[in-house]
Scaffold this motif. Structure first.
Motif, mmCIF file in Angstrom:
data_model
loop_
_atom_site.group_PDB
_atom_site.id
_atom_site.type_symbol
_atom_site.label_atom_id
_atom_site.label_comp_id
_atom_site.label_asym_id
_atom_site.label_seq_id
_atom_site.Cartn_x
_atom_site.Cartn_y
_atom_site.Cartn_z
ATOM 1 N N ALA A 140 0.821 -1.220 0.000
ATOM 2 C CA ALA A 140 0.000 0.000 0.000
ATOM 3 C C ALA A 140 0.846 1.257 0.000
ATOM 4 O O ALA A 140 0.517 2.246 -0.667
ATOM 5 N N ALA A 141 1.954 1.239 0.729
ATOM 6 C CA ALA A 141 2.805 2.430 0.814
ATOM 7 C C ALA A 141 3.414 2.760 -0.546
ATOM 8 O O ALA A 141 3.483 3.937 -0.947
ATOM 9 N N PHE A 142 3.844 1.734 -1.287
ATOM 10 C CA PHE A 142 4.448 1.996 -2.597
ATOM 11 C C PHE A 142 3.381 2.463 -3.583
ATOM 12 O O PHE A 142 3.635 3.349 -4.401
ATOM 13 N N ARG A 143 2.205 1.897 -3.489
ATOM 14 C CA ARG A 143 1.123 2.354 -4.360
ATOM 15 C C ARG A 143 0.811 3.823 -4.098
ATOM 16 O O ARG A 143 0.582 4.585 -5.045
ATOM 17 N N ARG A 144 0.849 4.230 -2.833
ATOM 18 C CA ARG A 144 0.607 5.651 -2.522
ATOM 19 C C ARG A 144 1.704 6.530 -3.108
ATOM 20 O O ARG A 144 1.439 7.664 -3.548
ATOM 21 N N ARG A 145 2.936 6.041 -3.138
ATOM 22 C CA ARG A 145 4.021 6.811 -3.760
ATOM 23 C C ARG A 145 3.765 7.019 -5.251
ATOM 24 O O ARG A 145 4.005 8.107 -5.777
ATOM 25 N N ILE A 146 3.281 5.986 -5.911
ATOM 26 C CA ILE A 146 2.979 6.135 -7.337
ATOM 27 C C ILE A 146 1.835 7.118 -7.536
ATOM 28 O O ILE A 146 1.878 7.984 -8.425
ATOM 29 N N GLU A 147 0.803 7.007 -6.713
ATOM 30 C CA GLU A 147 -0.334 7.930 -6.824
ATOM 31 C C GLU A 147 0.116 9.370 -6.618
ATOM 32 O O GLU A 147 -0.320 10.272 -7.345
ATOM 33 N N ARG A 160 0.211 16.946 -26.787
ATOM 34 C CA ARG A 160 1.522 17.595 -26.678
ATOM 35 C C ARG A 160 2.654 16.668 -27.112
ATOM 36 O O ARG A 160 3.818 16.988 -26.922
ATOM 37 N N ALA A 161 2.306 15.526 -27.715
ATOM 38 C CA ALA A 161 3.289 14.500 -28.094
ATOM 39 C C ALA A 161 4.177 14.144 -26.911
ATOM 40 O O ALA A 161 5.383 13.964 -27.044
ATOM 41 N N LEU A 162 3.551 14.007 -25.743
ATOM 42 C CA LEU A 162 4.288 13.771 -24.506
ATOM 43 C C LEU A 162 3.706 12.574 -23.776
ATOM 44 O O LEU A 162 2.524 12.556 -23.427
ATOM 45 N N THR A 163 4.525 11.568 -23.556
ATOM 46 C CA THR A 163 4.142 10.430 -22.723
ATOM 47 C C THR A 163 5.322 10.073 -21.845
ATOM 48 O O THR A 163 6.475 10.078 -22.295
ATOM 49 N N VAL A 164 5.056 9.802 -20.583
ATOM 50 C CA VAL A 164 6.131 9.546 -19.617
ATOM 51 C C VAL A 164 5.855 8.231 -18.895
ATOM 52 O O VAL A 164 4.866 8.103 -18.172
ATOM 53 N N GLN A 165 6.741 7.255 -19.117
ATOM 54 C CA GLN A 165 6.720 6.014 -18.367
ATOM 55 C C GLN A 165 8.039 5.908 -17.598
ATOM 56 O O GLN A 165 9.113 5.951 -18.209
ATOM 57 N N ILE A 166 7.955 5.829 -16.279
ATOM 58 C CA ILE A 166 9.184 5.643 -15.529
ATOM 59 C C ILE A 166 9.540 4.165 -15.506
ATOM 60 O O ILE A 166 8.676 3.301 -15.463
ATOM 61 N N GLY A 167 10.841 3.900 -15.538
ATOM 62 C CA GLY A 167 11.361 2.544 -15.600
ATOM 63 C C GLY A 167 12.670 2.568 -16.358
ATOM 64 O O GLY A 167 12.722 3.013 -17.503
ATOM 65 N N ALA A 219 13.007 10.403 -9.750
ATOM 66 C CA ALA A 219 14.195 9.609 -10.075
ATOM 67 C C ALA A 219 14.353 8.455 -9.084
ATOM 68 O O ALA A 219 14.643 7.310 -9.473
ATOM 69 N N ALA A 220 14.158 8.748 -7.807
ATOM 70 C CA ALA A 220 14.254 7.696 -6.791
ATOM 71 C C ALA A 220 13.140 6.667 -6.966
ATOM 72 O O ALA A 220 13.358 5.453 -6.818
ATOM 73 N N LEU A 221 11.941 7.135 -7.289
ATOM 74 C CA LEU A 221 10.824 6.229 -7.510
ATOM 75 C C LEU A 221 11.093 5.339 -8.724
ATOM 76 O O LEU A 221 10.793 4.133 -8.699
ATOM 77 N N GLU A 222 11.650 5.915 -9.772
ATOM 78 C CA GLU A 222 11.952 5.142 -10.976
ATOM 79 C C GLU A 222 12.936 4.015 -10.662
ATOM 80 O O GLU A 222 12.757 2.878 -11.111
ATOM 81 N N ARG A 223 13.956 4.316 -9.888
ATOM 82 C CA ARG A 223 14.936 3.281 -9.531
ATOM 83 C C ARG A 223 14.270 2.182 -8.692
ATOM 84 O O ARG A 223 14.478 0.989 -8.950
ATOM 85 N N GLU A 224 13.477 2.587 -7.701
ATOM 86 C CA GLU A 224 12.819 1.601 -6.853
ATOM 87 C C GLU A 224 11.850 0.735 -7.660
ATOM 88 O O GLU A 224 11.796 -0.489 -7.483
ATOM 89 N N LEU A 225 11.098 1.355 -8.553
ATOM 90 C CA LEU A 225 10.166 0.591 -9.376
ATOM 91 C C LEU A 225 10.922 -0.415 -10.250
ATOM 92 O O LEU A 225 10.502 -1.571 -10.399
#
Length: 368
Positions: free
Chosen positions: A43-50, A110-117, A70-76
């Protein structure tokens, strides 16, 4: 073409965890489906993504990582790596990984899409080639960058002997998308509207639970028709495809003031009616609708969709009714797309995303 054993990783707009699934394919019509697995986020990680969804609104170019992103991307990424390790231990090695990452922002206008990973980090951690960032090339070519699963739906549709064409695949995640598959020609696809996202947000805000399991909350309520009609008045539904949505394009504003159960039931009706309206923008009426994704487990969405399909002389089938796995199909699609990317085959077409010509996308990261 020599077949590859590919593992697809999907973390979708429901943000509940990682789906993993294997397919063996040469990237064309023949697909052998393999094992699958789900690894839930705490639940805590899901809240970070939200929380990251709000931070991501500041982003103006794909490489930006404001705040904690950046930190979230590394953890994910490391969570995905651990999931891959567990999967390989249980089911054996793979030749290739298709990595979706987590979408935080999708603004096709805006031709903008962002996927962290971090695909390169995942390749190093798993010692396996990784194909990632599969949406960007489509947007450079003028496309919406979504949906990307139609290539896989088209391959499956060609191999379902018990289903008459044309068929419409319906993937109900946080956002719903449809793929129309005929006997010939490229698939036709677009996002059809809100899927589970509004329901999840509603029961979380009003009831303190993350989702309406098996539609139990909605079963105590009724459909408020006026609210459904106001949602369907959105100009999005009048537009023909290709078209795509961000998770935040529809909000709970129109449902304000409803009781918990009525809101859950009404938003389920919105999801079903949005899918049915998609038929207005298909080349022909589908003979069957095949429902996959988490939304197929909401009996109210399925019942409303079935009732509407009957009016259109079509039938609604769950993925499992035709021998598919409705939970694994998106992850399978990412595995399939990774193989197509390696083979230089198109991932998108003008009829699926609005790109100017068929597009081969994806970035390949190799270990080492």
């Amino acid at each position: 073409m020599t077949a590859m054993r590919a593992l697809g990783l999907m973390s979708g707009t429901s943000m509940d965890g990682i789906d993993l699934a294997v397919v063996t394919t040469g990237g064309e019509s023949t697909v052998t489906r393999g094992p699958s697995m789900f690894v839930a986020y705490d639940a805590a990680f899901r809240r970070r993504i939200e929380a990251a969804l709000d931070v991501a609104k500041e982003i103006s170019s794909r490489a930006e990582r404001p705040g904690d992103l950046a930190a979230l991307e590394r953890e994910l990424t490391l969570r995905h790596a651990r999931a891959v390790s567990a999967f390989v231990d249980a089911h054996g090695a793979v030749d290739l990984i298709g990595f979706h990452g987590q979408t935080l922002l999708h603004r096709p206008e805006r031709a903008l899409t962002v996927q962290i990973g971090d695909g390169a980090l995942l390749a190093r951690e798993t010692n396996t080639p990784v194909v990632f960032d599969m949406r960007a090339a489509d947007m450079v070519a003028g496309g919406q960058g979504a949906p990307l699963v139609p290539a896989y739906h088209a391959a499956l549709g060609a191999e379902l002997p018990t289903v008459d064409l044309p068929v419409c695949f319906v993937n109900i995640g946080g956002i719903s998308n449809i793929t129309f598959v005929a006997a010939d020609g490229p698939p036709v696809a677009f996002d059809s509207g809100p899927g589970n996202a509004l329901i999840d947000q509603w029961v979380s805000r009003e009831g303190g639970v993350p989702f309406d399991q098996n539609g139990m909350i909605a079963s105590e309520g009724g459909v408020v028709t006026g609210v459904v009609e106001r949602y369907l008045d959105n100009p999005f539904f009048a537009r023909s495809g290709p078209k795509s949505l961000d998770r935040n394009d529809f909000t709970l504003e129109l449902a304000a003031g409803l009781e918990l159960a009525d809101g859950a039931r009404t938003l389920a009706a919105v999801s079903a009616e949005a899918i049915l309206k998609a038929a207005e923008h298909m080349p022909a009426a589908p003979k069957s609708w095949i429902v996959c994704g988490g939304g197929r487990k909401n009996p109210h969405i399925v019942a409303d969709l079935s009732k509407g399909a009957e009016v259109q002389d079509a039938k609604v089938l769950l993925a499992e009714d035709v021998g598919l796995d409705g939970d694994a199909m998106e992850a399978e699609a990412w595995a399939y797309l990774a193989v197509r990317s390696m083979r230089g085959l198109p991932l998108t077409w003008p009829t699926t995303t609005g790109c100017r010509a068929p597009v081969t996308g994806g970035v390949i990261a190799r270990p080492g």
